[in-house]
Design a protein around this motif. Structure first.
Motif, mmCIF file in Angstrom:
data_model
loop_
_atom_site.group_PDB
_atom_site.id
_atom_site.type_symbol
_atom_site.label_atom_id
_atom_site.label_comp_id
_atom_site.label_asym_id
_atom_site.label_seq_id
_atom_site.Cartn_x
_atom_site.Cartn_y
_atom_site.Cartn_z
ATOM 1 N N VAL A 38 0.839 -1.206 0.000
ATOM 2 C CA VAL A 38 0.000 0.000 0.000
ATOM 3 C C VAL A 38 0.872 1.254 0.000
ATOM 4 O O VAL A 38 0.620 2.196 -0.755
ATOM 5 N N MET A 39 1.911 1.248 0.808
ATOM 6 C CA MET A 39 2.802 2.404 0.846
ATOM 7 C C MET A 39 3.486 2.621 -0.508
ATOM 8 O O MET A 39 3.574 3.751 -0.993
ATOM 9 N N GLY A 40 3.947 1.531 -1.129
ATOM 10 C CA GLY A 40 4.596 1.632 -2.433
ATOM 11 C C GLY A 40 3.645 2.149 -3.500
ATOM 12 O O GLY A 40 4.015 2.991 -4.327
ATOM 13 N N ALA A 41 2.414 1.675 -3.484
ATOM 14 C CA ALA A 41 1.417 2.143 -4.460
ATOM 15 C C ALA A 41 1.075 3.612 -4.207
ATOM 16 O O ALA A 41 0.980 4.412 -5.139
ATOM 17 N N THR A 47 -0.243 5.145 -9.676
ATOM 18 C CA THR A 47 -0.102 5.159 -11.135
ATOM 19 C C THR A 47 0.567 3.889 -11.646
ATOM 20 O O THR A 47 0.197 3.385 -12.701
ATOM 21 N N ARG A 48 1.541 3.364 -10.932
ATOM 22 C CA ARG A 48 2.213 2.127 -11.356
ATOM 23 C C ARG A 48 1.521 0.903 -10.787
ATOM 24 O O ARG A 48 1.356 -0.105 -11.467
ATOM 25 N N VAL A 49 1.163 0.975 -9.551
ATOM 26 C CA VAL A 49 0.417 -0.113 -8.907
ATOM 27 C C VAL A 49 -0.987 0.442 -8.680
ATOM 28 O O VAL A 49 -1.214 1.239 -7.786
ATOM 29 N N LYS A 50 -1.902 0.036 -9.516
ATOM 30 C CA LYS A 50 -3.276 0.559 -9.502
ATOM 31 C C LYS A 50 -4.019 0.125 -8.241
ATOM 32 O O LYS A 50 -3.657 -0.856 -7.587
ATOM 33 N N TRP A 51 -5.088 0.838 -7.936
ATOM 34 C CA TRP A 51 -5.871 0.524 -6.739
ATOM 35 C C TRP A 51 -6.444 -0.884 -6.810
ATOM 36 O O TRP A 51 -6.539 -1.569 -5.803
ATOM 37 N N TRP A 52 -6.838 -1.329 -8.008
ATOM 38 C CA TRP A 52 -7.432 -2.670 -8.130
ATOM 39 C C TRP A 52 -6.385 -3.758 -7.898
ATOM 40 O O TRP A 52 -6.715 -4.839 -7.423
ATOM 41 N N VAL A 53 -5.118 -3.468 -8.215
ATOM 42 C CA VAL A 53 -4.037 -4.420 -7.931
ATOM 43 C C VAL A 53 -3.857 -4.527 -6.418
ATOM 44 O O VAL A 53 -3.712 -5.626 -5.873
ATOM 45 N N VAL A 54 -3.894 -3.375 -5.749
ATOM 46 C CA VAL A 54 -3.791 -3.367 -4.283
ATOM 47 C C VAL A 54 -4.984 -4.119 -3.679
ATOM 48 O O VAL A 54 -4.818 -4.853 -2.695
ATOM 49 N N PHE A 155 2.805 -7.395 -6.845
ATOM 50 C CA PHE A 155 3.277 -6.023 -6.611
ATOM 51 C C PHE A 155 4.493 -5.707 -7.497
ATOM 52 O O PHE A 155 4.529 -4.686 -8.190
ATOM 53 N N ALA A 156 5.457 -6.616 -7.485
ATOM 54 C CA ALA A 156 6.674 -6.405 -8.296
ATOM 55 C C ALA A 156 6.334 -6.351 -9.786
ATOM 56 O O ALA A 156 6.865 -5.512 -10.517
ATOM 57 N N ALA A 157 5.444 -7.240 -10.237
ATOM 58 C CA ALA A 157 5.051 -7.241 -11.649
ATOM 59 C C ALA A 157 4.386 -5.925 -12.030
ATOM 60 O O ALA A 157 4.672 -5.357 -13.084
#
Length: 163
Positions: A38-41, A47-54, A155-157
């Motif tokens: 969550v912190m990284g997103a 923008t890189r890790v979208k909310w739906w990915v989180v 997350f990494a992907a």
């Protein structure tokens, strides 16, 4: 030091501590990994890790937490464990933290067996319950580790794909 770099160091530390916590009961492993994600997103405004990915990673975190709890309980209940056996397993797990890796691995077994022996006064049943509880805990930990590494991989992907 740049605050952005410092933020990514904190993200990495949270995730590493979370992986350790997946095996060590003293640390809330899944929650720490999720906090790092969550912190990284958030640091990149999602923008890189979208909310739906989180959200997907959050769902995996819930499954990992539930697996940890239910695997141990189901292992114990399958062989008719008493409530004292479950309390003993929990106390054994806590005691095991202070005894190193062997303590973490085997004290839940010892605690469950002692709790069951106190409840039933049957050595054979106590050993059976101790083993089933330990096996459930072990299976739960393995499944939880797989789920945590899936969380990290997703997350990494997301980070790498959206560079």
């Amino acid at each position: 030091m740049d605050t952005h770099i410092l933020g990514w160091i904190v993200v990495a530390l949270l995730i590493v501590a979370g992986v350790a916590g997946t095996v060590l009961p003293a640390l809330p492993g899944t929650i720490l990994v999720l906090a790092g994600v969550v912190m990284g997103a958030w640091m990149d405004d999602f923008t890189r890790v979208k909310w739906w990915v989180v959200a997907i990673i959050g769902a995996l975190a819930v499954v990992a937490w539930a697996t940890d709890y239910f695997a141990t309980i189901l292992g114990a209940k399958k062989v008719g464990a008493s409530k004292l056996a479950l309390v003993g397993a929990a106390l054994g797990t806590i005691a095991g933290i202070f005894m190193g890796l062997l303590g973490v691995l085997f004290m839940p077994f010892v605690g469950a067996a002692i709790g069951e022996f106190i409840a039933q006064r049957n050595t054979r049943q106590a050993a059976k319950v101790g083993f089933a509880t330990w096996l459930g805990l072990l299976i739960g930990t393995v499944v939880k580790l797989v789920l945590v590494f899936m969380m990290i991989g997703i997350f990494a992907a997301a980070l790498l794909i959206n560079r």
